[in-house]
Design an enzyme around this catalytic site. Sequence first.
Site, PDB file in Angstrom:
ATOM      1  CD  GLU A 284      -1.421  -2.360   2.130  1.00 55.16           C
ATOM      2  OE1 GLU A 284      -0.070  -2.667   1.832  1.00 55.16           O
ATOM      3  OE2 GLU A 284      -2.124  -2.946   2.734  1.00 55.16           O
TER       4      GLU A 284
ATOM      5  CB  CYS B 265      -0.663   0.562   5.046  1.00 57.17           C
ATOM      6  SG  CYS B 265       0.841  -0.058   4.604  1.00 57.17           S
TER       7      CYS B 265
HETATM    8  N1  THU Z   1       2.102  -6.541   4.013  1.00 60.43           N
HETATM    9  C1  THU Z   1       1.709  -5.697   2.978  1.00 60.43           C
HETATM   10  O1  THU Z   1       2.421  -5.441   1.934  1.00 60.43           O
HETATM   11  N2  THU Z   1       0.272  -5.222   2.996  1.00 60.43           N
HETATM   12  C2  THU Z   1      -0.687  -5.571   3.849  1.00 60.43           C
HETATM   13  O2  THU Z   1      -1.632  -5.070   4.035  1.00 60.43           O
HETATM   14  C3  THU Z   1      -0.090  -6.464   5.013  1.00 60.43           C
HETATM   15  C4  THU Z   1       1.216  -6.911   5.072  1.00 60.43           C
HETATM   16  C5  THU Z   1       3.462  -7.188   4.066  1.00 60.43           C
HETATM   17  C6  THU Z   1       4.192  -6.840   4.692  1.00 60.43           C
HETATM   18  C7  THU Z   1       5.216  -8.163   4.627  1.00 60.43           C
HETATM   19  O3  THU Z   1       6.389  -7.817   3.516  1.00 60.43           O
HETATM   20  C8  THU Z   1       4.630  -9.174   4.477  1.00 60.43           C
HETATM   21  O4  THU Z   1       3.273  -8.678   4.174  1.00 60.43           O
HETATM   22  C9  THU Z   1       4.066  -9.763   5.822  1.00 60.43           C
HETATM   23  O5  THU Z   1       3.839  -9.077   6.842  1.00 60.43           O
END
Ligand code: THU
Length: 131
Positions: free
Chosen positions: A55, A89
Amino acid sequence: MKTEALLEAAAEAARKAYAPYSNYKVGAALLCADGEVFTGCNVENASYGLTNCAERTAVFSAIAAGRKDWVALAVVAEGESMPYPCGACRQVLSEFCQEEFSVYIAKADALAEYEVVCLAALLPNRFKMTN
Ligand code: THU
């Protein structure tokens, strides 16, 4: 743009994720008022705390391009868990989005079963500077 197309753009972004530590690939697609879409993926790091979520990658990409007239965000993940945006986020989105801003959330293997939630529901009583 149709919701399904925005979700598809997020799914395509998830394929580019760099997630060797969690193996949880996430993509985000931010739709601008004129139809332009900015995408992002999660980018992990050996120093785990430096990880950037999909995000925020999409948000920062749009800001860097001079765009903040967004109408919706789609977030898609490959894996079992729904990619509900993390607290960081949510706060970053809050900087630029109205309370009615729509966030579409889905798993990559079931895009049609997406959930939609507005920013106010994701982040009640959000902190904003008023000056
Ligand atoms: N993560 C995201 O990119 N967006 C989300 O909405 C939830 C979590 C990523 C961060 C990390 O690289 C992985 O997911 C595990 O937490």
